[in-house]
Design a protein around this motif. Structure first.
Motif, PDB file in Angstrom:
ATOM      1  N   ALA A 185       0.784  -1.254   0.040  1.00 33.75           N
ATOM      2  CA  ALA A 185      -0.135   0.113   0.079  1.00 33.75           C
ATOM      3  C   ALA A 185       0.951   1.298   0.011  1.00 33.75           C
ATOM      4  O   ALA A 185       0.586   2.102  -0.750  1.00 33.75           O
ATOM      5  CB  ALA A 185      -0.827  -0.204   1.251  1.00 33.75           C
ATOM      6  N   ALA A 186       1.934   1.191   0.885  1.00 32.10           N
ATOM      7  CA  ALA A 186       2.936   2.464   0.682  1.00 32.10           C
ATOM      8  C   ALA A 186       3.586   2.504  -0.738  1.00 32.10           C
ATOM      9  O   ALA A 186       3.599   3.771  -0.987  1.00 32.10           O
ATOM     10  CB  ALA A 186       3.819   2.293   2.009  1.00 32.10           C
ATOM     11  N   LEU A 187       4.103   1.511  -1.299  1.00 31.68           N
ATOM     12  CA  LEU A 187       4.549   1.554  -2.324  1.00 31.68           C
ATOM     13  C   LEU A 187       3.680   2.007  -3.421  1.00 31.68           C
ATOM     14  O   LEU A 187       3.958   2.856  -4.291  1.00 31.68           O
ATOM     15  CB  LEU A 187       5.255   0.293  -2.903  1.00 31.68           C
ATOM     16  N   GLY A 188       2.366   1.549  -3.563  1.00 30.44           N
ATOM     17  CA  GLY A 188       1.269   1.953  -4.234  1.00 30.44           C
ATOM     18  C   GLY A 188       1.130   3.431  -4.084  1.00 30.44           C
ATOM     19  O   GLY A 188       1.097   4.126  -5.243  1.00 30.44           O
ATOM     20  N   HIS A 189       1.186   4.063  -3.016  1.00 28.60           N
ATOM     21  CA  HIS A 189       1.046   5.598  -2.720  1.00 28.60           C
ATOM     22  C   HIS A 189       2.183   6.336  -3.413  1.00 28.60           C
ATOM     23  O   HIS A 189       2.032   7.520  -4.161  1.00 28.60           O
ATOM     24  CB  HIS A 189       0.963   5.726  -1.387  1.00 28.60           C
ATOM     25  N   PHE A 190       3.443   5.737  -3.155  1.00 24.28           N
ATOM     26  CA  PHE A 190       4.570   6.276  -3.730  1.00 24.28           C
ATOM     27  C   PHE A 190       4.353   6.402  -5.119  1.00 24.28           C
ATOM     28  O   PHE A 190       4.568   7.403  -5.767  1.00 24.28           O
ATOM     29  CB  PHE A 190       5.900   5.416  -3.232  1.00 24.28           C
ATOM     30  N   TRP A 191       4.004   5.329  -5.884  1.00 20.15           N
ATOM     31  CA  TRP A 191       3.753   5.354  -7.412  1.00 20.15           C
ATOM     32  C   TRP A 191       2.905   6.332  -7.914  1.00 20.15           C
ATOM     33  O   TRP A 191       2.958   6.995  -8.890  1.00 20.15           O
ATOM     34  CB  TRP A 191       3.968   3.949  -7.808  1.00 20.15           C
ATOM     35  N   ASP A 192       1.555   6.366  -7.103  1.00 20.57           N
ATOM     36  CA  ASP A 192       0.655   7.406  -7.324  1.00 20.57           C
ATOM     37  C   ASP A 192       1.300   8.781  -7.424  1.00 20.57           C
ATOM     38  O   ASP A 192       0.961   9.701  -8.399  1.00 20.57           O
ATOM     39  CB  ASP A 192      -0.339   7.532  -6.414  1.00 20.57           C
ATOM     40  N   GLY A 193       2.097   9.000  -6.287  1.00 15.80           N
ATOM     41  CA  GLY A 193       2.591  10.212  -6.182  1.00 15.80           C
ATOM     42  C   GLY A 193       3.787  10.691  -7.285  1.00 15.80           C
ATOM     43  O   GLY A 193       3.721  11.622  -7.858  1.00 15.80           O
ATOM     44  N   LEU A 194       4.368   9.469  -7.576  1.00 15.21           N
ATOM     45  CA  LEU A 194       5.467   9.901  -8.566  1.00 15.21           C
ATOM     46  C   LEU A 194       4.806  10.017 -10.113  1.00 15.21           C
ATOM     47  O   LEU A 194       5.394  10.761 -10.668  1.00 15.21           O
ATOM     48  CB  LEU A 194       6.451   8.675  -8.746  1.00 15.21           C
ATOM     49  N   ASP A 195       3.877   9.256 -10.345  1.00 16.07           N
ATOM     50  CA  ASP A 195       3.171   9.527 -11.550  1.00 16.07           C
ATOM     51  C   ASP A 195       2.611  10.886 -11.731  1.00 16.07           C
ATOM     52  O   ASP A 195       2.672  11.566 -12.679  1.00 16.07           O
ATOM     53  CB  ASP A 195       2.051   8.425 -11.784  1.00 16.07           C
ATOM     54  N   ALA A 196       1.965  11.482 -10.592  1.00 14.89           N
ATOM     55  CA  ALA A 196       1.566  12.811 -10.585  1.00 14.89           C
ATOM     56  C   ALA A 196       2.585  13.920 -10.634  1.00 14.89           C
ATOM     57  O   ALA A 196       2.749  14.710 -11.628  1.00 14.89           O
ATOM     58  CB  ALA A 196       0.809  13.178  -9.290  1.00 14.89           C
ATOM     59  N   ALA A 197       3.850  13.607 -10.121  1.00 16.78           N
ATOM     60  CA  ALA A 197       5.064  14.500 -10.211  1.00 16.78           C
ATOM     61  C   ALA A 197       5.768  14.414 -11.836  1.00 16.78           C
ATOM     62  O   ALA A 197       5.781  15.540 -12.183  1.00 16.78           O
ATOM     63  CB  ALA A 197       6.032  13.991  -9.318  1.00 16.78           C
ATOM     64  N   THR A 198       5.582  13.352 -12.307  1.00 15.44           N
ATOM     65  CA  THR A 198       5.998  13.192 -13.568  1.00 15.44           C
ATOM     66  C   THR A 198       5.150  14.087 -14.535  1.00 15.44           C
ATOM     67  O   THR A 198       5.456  14.598 -15.543  1.00 15.44           O
ATOM     68  CB  THR A 198       6.016  11.698 -14.028  1.00 15.44           C
ATOM     69  N   ASP A 199       3.848  13.847 -14.351  1.00 20.72           N
ATOM     70  CA  ASP A 199       2.881  14.614 -15.216  1.00 20.72           C
ATOM     71  C   ASP A 199       3.010  15.942 -15.071  1.00 20.72           C
ATOM     72  O   ASP A 199       2.867  16.765 -16.204  1.00 20.72           O
ATOM     73  CB  ASP A 199       1.143  14.023 -14.897  1.00 20.72           C
ATOM     74  N   ALA A 200       3.097  16.421 -13.990  1.00 21.82           N
ATOM     75  CA  ALA A 200       3.375  17.930 -13.518  1.00 21.82           C
ATOM     76  C   ALA A 200       4.502  18.475 -14.428  1.00 21.82           C
ATOM     77  O   ALA A 200       4.765  19.819 -14.621  1.00 21.82           O
ATOM     78  CB  ALA A 200       3.405  18.147 -12.000  1.00 21.82           C
ATOM     79  N   ALA A 201       5.591  17.524 -14.178  1.00 23.11           N
ATOM     80  CA  ALA A 201       6.945  17.774 -14.899  1.00 23.11           C
ATOM     81  C   ALA A 201       6.861  18.134 -16.488  1.00 23.11           C
ATOM     82  O   ALA A 201       7.728  18.749 -17.054  1.00 23.11           O
ATOM     83  CB  ALA A 201       8.028  16.801 -14.575  1.00 23.11           C
ATOM     84  N   ALA A 202       5.876  17.509 -16.954  1.00 19.85           N
ATOM     85  CA  ALA A 202       5.606  17.714 -18.496  1.00 19.85           C
ATOM     86  C   ALA A 202       5.610  19.052 -19.168  1.00 19.85           C
ATOM     87  O   ALA A 202       5.925  19.109 -20.119  1.00 19.85           O
ATOM     88  CB  ALA A 202       4.368  16.811 -18.810  1.00 19.85           C
ATOM     89  N   THR A 203       5.535  19.992 -18.270  1.00 22.09           N
ATOM     90  CA  THR A 203       5.219  21.241 -18.753  1.00 22.09           C
ATOM     91  C   THR A 203       6.619  21.874 -18.918  1.00 22.09           C
ATOM     92  O   THR A 203       7.220  22.946 -19.660  1.00 22.09           O
ATOM     93  CB  THR A 203       4.602  22.258 -17.727  1.00 22.09           C
ATOM     94  N   GLU A 204       7.742  21.321 -18.534  1.00 19.08           N
ATOM     95  CA  GLU A 204       9.144  21.675 -18.888  1.00 19.08           C
ATOM     96  C   GLU A 204       9.634  21.346 -20.297  1.00 19.08           C
ATOM     97  O   GLU A 204       9.383  20.148 -20.531  1.00 19.08           O
ATOM     98  CB  GLU A 204      10.033  21.111 -17.665  1.00 19.08           C
ATOM     99  N   THR A 205      10.235  21.982 -20.896  1.00 16.22           N
ATOM    100  CA  THR A 205      10.635  21.948 -22.464  1.00 16.22           C
ATOM    101  C   THR A 205      12.112  21.083 -22.583  1.00 16.22           C
ATOM    102  O   THR A 205      12.339  20.667 -23.429  1.00 16.22           O
ATOM    103  CB  THR A 205      10.259  22.992 -23.071  1.00 16.22           C
ATOM    104  N   LYS A 206      12.744  21.466 -21.362  1.00 17.13           N
ATOM    105  CA  LYS A 206      14.292  20.990 -21.458  1.00 17.13           C
ATOM    106  C   LYS A 206      14.295  19.746 -20.772  1.00 17.13           C
ATOM    107  O   LYS A 206      13.945  19.532 -19.604  1.00 17.13           O
ATOM    108  CB  LYS A 206      15.198  22.215 -21.141  1.00 17.13           C
ATOM    109  N   ALA A 207      15.317  18.948 -21.173  1.00 14.68           N
ATOM    110  CA  ALA A 207      15.273  17.498 -20.379  1.00 14.68           C
ATOM    111  C   ALA A 207      15.930  17.688 -19.249  1.00 14.68           C
ATOM    112  O   ALA A 207      15.298  17.376 -18.091  1.00 14.68           O
ATOM    113  CB  ALA A 207      16.371  16.779 -21.299  1.00 14.68           C
ATOM    114  N   PRO A 208      16.943  18.456 -18.886  1.00 11.74           N
ATOM    115  CA  PRO A 208      17.408  18.964 -17.552  1.00 11.74           C
ATOM    116  C   PRO A 208      16.352  19.332 -16.526  1.00 11.74           C
ATOM    117  O   PRO A 208      16.120  18.932 -15.381  1.00 11.74           O
ATOM    118  CB  PRO A 208      18.814  19.695 -17.636  1.00 11.74           C
TER     119      PRO A 208
END
Length: 145
Positions: A39-62
């Protein structure tokens, strides 16, 4: 607890002390220690997926990788790869980040290398290793990103 001590650091007792919840309450909620950990790992992955989606606004790889910030805890990613229940999430996330990097870099192979460099850097930084600048890695990989 998972990031700092791995699976062995997690028990109903240690989580009870950290959260103030009774061990019996945790056992009733999750059934087993493994259930609680998943359950803790599932919560971690939900948060990481959300952070990845939010980072999509950045146009440069770094900047994209930097925007993921502390969400991509390499120790938990590595632990997830050892568990059959979590491995598919870890692999899907890796593919999505590599694809996002490839879009920003214009090439697939440098994107794969940059992901590996980034995760390796973060893992070894936790052990006191020196890091590198992602912008420098981008330049050395021969991309514009």
């Amino acid at each position: 607890m998972l990031a700092g001590g791995g699976e062995r650091a997690v028990s109903f007792g240690t989580v009870s002390r950290a959260t103030g919840l009774a061990a019996a309450t945790l056992a009733g909620r999750f059934g087993t220690r493994d259930g609680m950990m998943l359950a803790a790992l599932g919560h971690f992955w939900d948060g990481l997926d959300a952070a990845t989606d939010a980072a999509a606004t950045e146009t440069k790889a770094p900047a994209f990788l930097k925007a993921l910030g502390e969400a991509a805890v390499p120790q938990i990613v590595a632990l997830s790869l050892t568990l059959p229940e979590m491995r598919p999430r870890a692999e899907a996330w890796r593919r999505s980040v590599e694809e996002a990097l490839a879009l920003r870099l214009g090439k697939t192979e440098p994107a794969l290398m940059m992901f590996a460099l980034w995760q390796g850097q973060r893992l070894w930084q936790a052990a006191g290793g020196r890091g590198f600048k992602l912008k420098e890695a981008t330049r050395r990989l021969g991309t514009s990103g």
